[in-house]
Design an enzyme around this catalytic site. Structure first.
Site, PDB file in Angstrom:
ATOM      1  N   GLU A 287      14.780 -92.297 -12.647  1.00  0.00           N
ATOM      2  CA  GLU A 287      13.343 -92.094 -12.186  1.00  0.00           C
ATOM      3  C   GLU A 287      12.829 -90.954 -12.716  1.00  0.00           C
ATOM      4  O   GLU A 287      13.767 -89.942 -13.136  1.00  0.00           O
ATOM      5  CB  GLU A 287      13.092 -92.033 -10.689  1.00  0.00           C
TER       6      GLU A 287
ATOM      7  N   SER B  83      14.867 -71.654 -14.326  1.00  0.00           N
ATOM      8  CA  SER B  83      15.240 -73.167 -14.515  1.00  0.00           C
ATOM      9  C   SER B  83      15.085 -73.923 -15.808  1.00  0.00           C
ATOM     10  O   SER B  83      15.615 -74.903 -16.345  1.00  0.00           O
ATOM     11  CB  SER B  83      14.960 -73.882 -13.253  1.00  0.00           C
TER      12      SER B  83
ATOM     13  N   LYS C 141      18.230 -79.547 -16.281  1.00  0.00           N
ATOM     14  CA  LYS C 141      18.438 -81.035 -16.104  1.00  0.00           C
ATOM     15  C   LYS C 141      19.588 -81.670 -16.832  1.00  0.00           C
ATOM     16  O   LYS C 141      20.184 -82.389 -16.422  1.00  0.00           O
ATOM     17  CB  LYS C 141      17.245 -81.865 -16.262  1.00  0.00           C
TER      18      LYS C 141
HETATM   19  C1  LIG Z   1      12.818 -80.496 -12.549  1.00  0.00           C
HETATM   20  C2  LIG Z   1      12.692 -79.293 -12.579  1.00  0.00           C
HETATM   21  C3  LIG Z   1      12.685 -78.317 -11.339  1.00  0.00           C
HETATM   22  C4  LIG Z   1      13.015 -79.083 -10.153  1.00  0.00           C
HETATM   23  O1  LIG Z   1      13.963 -79.732  -9.773  1.00  0.00           O
HETATM   24  P1  LIG Z   1      15.121 -79.305  -8.921  1.00  0.00           P
HETATM   25  O2  LIG Z   1      16.059 -80.542  -8.562  1.00  0.00           O
HETATM   26  O3  LIG Z   1      14.654 -78.682  -7.602  1.00  0.00           O
HETATM   27  O4  LIG Z   1      15.895 -78.328  -9.660  1.00  0.00           O
HETATM   28  C5  LIG Z   1      12.723 -76.918 -11.485  1.00  0.00           C
HETATM   29  N1  LIG Z   1      12.553 -76.446 -12.552  1.00  0.00           N
HETATM   30  C6  LIG Z   1      12.564 -77.106 -13.795  1.00  0.00           C
HETATM   31  C7  LIG Z   1      12.456 -76.605 -15.095  1.00  0.00           C
HETATM   32  C8  LIG Z   1      12.419 -78.635 -13.855  1.00  0.00           C
HETATM   33  O5  LIG Z   1      12.403 -79.200 -14.839  1.00  0.00           O
END
Ligand SMILES: *Cc1c(COP(=O)(O)O)cnc(C)c1O
Length: 406
Positions: A121, A388, A99
């Site tokens: 948000e 992610s 993020k």
């Molecule tokens: C917020 C988040 C996601 C999902 O958001 P995307 O916009 O689909 O990437 C996925 N993995 C993590 C670790 C997150 O914090």
């Protein structure tokens, strides 16, 4: 749905109107239009500006910790006994996920636009924390809209945002979740036209947001592509990422879209199964409609009422998906597959044990799909999974699911 004609390149969208085929666009109130156009004008100015890029790269390197590593997950590879599995380590970034890539890009854009105030948000609070972080770093006041239900169940992140100097405004409309928080942020934006920048958290919303968020997140795929060429001397056979709104996934996918031999798989939250309503698989079990200023696949009932999604992973329960994913789905370039809560939990436990890495539950969905397909692949094949984020934030949820107390 009829399959659209295959384009020469999957990387040229959106068009001038912000459309990816029939998806995307900007379905917003008249009053919001001047802001959107102003944002688009500034975005077009900075997107190829070397000074802007240099400032972003500098921050990405020294503040966020990029480039993130491409790690050969040897323990998991041995365990599965098929293709080689690599993790793209977005979990190692400052604030613990991808993020920050988007937040750094957008805060620099806000600065260029001369804005004085940041709004955002958040659902589970991850994007709220990342926004509050960059606002603190650049000295902006920051207001984060968060559904009241989410405020109650995500108190550590609420506290983090407050420590970082942000104001968290609980939203009681609807079910008090992410969708309602996003509506409220859009409302704030229209009423504070002059000074406010809306820092959106995923590759959704009205044009140009899906494009600019993708652009800031594409650093994931650009790095991964160069890293695998360097480490293995060739492209991967398959790449996999979890899809909430779709920002980490489009960030990984986009640089690979024209590599025809690379199979690309997006993972949706299958929750407790697609036959009921306790899931968040908008592309596997939803239908096209308009939400938050763009046309895309959504979870909605027969009257077009948006439904609340369910996932064990709070970051995956947005009831829509970024418009580019909807287009990639219909064009057949990317496969979208659901993974159940239980499967994600198993992958979470497995990765923790065989890799010594506690993955975010969102990322565990992507790993769970690798667990399914890797054993049947050849040993010389390569799979890249986007890690992610890290799972520290999820230990309470996991303890709960396992019936344990912390
Ligand atoms: C917020 C988040 C996601 C999902 O958001 P995307 O916009 O689909 O990437 C996925 N993995 C993590 C670790 C997150 O914090």
């Amino acid at each position: 749905m009829n399959k659209p004609a295959t384009p020469n390149s999957f990387r040229t969208g959106p068009d001038e109107q912000g459309m990816f085929g029939i998806f995307g666009g900007r379905f917003v109130a008249e009053t919001l239009m001047p802001l959107i156009l102003d944002l688009e004008r500034h975005w077009n100015e900075v997107k190829n500006d070397p000074d802007f890029r240099a400032e972003l790269t500098n921050l990405s390197t020294h503040y966020a910790g990029r480039p993130s590593k491409l790690y050969f997950a040897e323990g998991l590879t041995k365990h599965l006994g098929g293709a080689k599995v690599y993790f793209k380590r977005e979990d190692l970034n400052h604030t613990g996920s991808h993020k920050i890539n988007n937040c750094l890009g957008q805060i620099l854009l806000a600065k260029r636009m001369g804005k004085k105030r940041i709004i955002a948000e958040t659902g589970a609070g991850q994007h709220g924390v990342a926004s509050a972080t960059v606002a603190a770093r650049f000295g902006y006041p920051c207001v984060v809209y968060m559904g009241a239900t989410d405020v109650a169940r995500q108190s550590p992140n609420v506290f983090r945002m407050k420590l970082l100097g942000a104001e968290v405004r609980p939203v009681t409309a609807g079910h008090g979740t992410l969708k309602d928080a996003m509506n409220e942020a859009l409302r704030d934006w229209v009423t504070n036209v002059e000074d406010t920048y809306y820092l959106i958290g995923t590759a959704a919303g009205p044009h140009p947001y899906p494009e600019l968020v993708r652009d800031f997140q594409s650093v994931i795929g650009s790095e991964a592509r160069a890293q695998i060429l360097e480490q293995e001397g060739r492209l991967p056979d398959t790449i996999i990422a979890a899809v909430g709104g779709g920002s980490n996934a489009i960030g990984l996918f986009h640089p690979f879209l024209d590599d025809k031999d690379v199979r690309i798989i997006g993972i949706e939250a299958g929750g407790r199964g697609l036959d009921g309503i306790e899931h968040c698989a908008s592309m596997n079990a939803g239908s096209p409609g308009v939400l938050h200023g763009n046309r895309t696949y959504l979870l909605q009932n027969a009257d077009g009422q948006i439904m609340d999604g369910h996932s064990i992973s709070a970051g995956l329960d947005y009831p829509g998906v970024g418009p580019e994913h909807s287009w990639l789905r219909d064009s057949g370039r990317v496969e979208y597959v659901p993974i159940l809560d239980d499967e994600a939990l198993e992958a979470f436990k497995l990765t923790t044990r065989v890799e010594g890495i506690i993955p975010a539950l969102e990322s565990a969905h992507a790993i769970a799909h690798a667990v399914k397909i890797v054993p049947a692949m050849d040993k010389d094949q390569i799979v890249i999974v986007n890690l992610s984020g890290r799972g520290d934030k999820d230990v309470h949820t996991v303890a709960n699911m396992l019936g344990m107390e912390i």
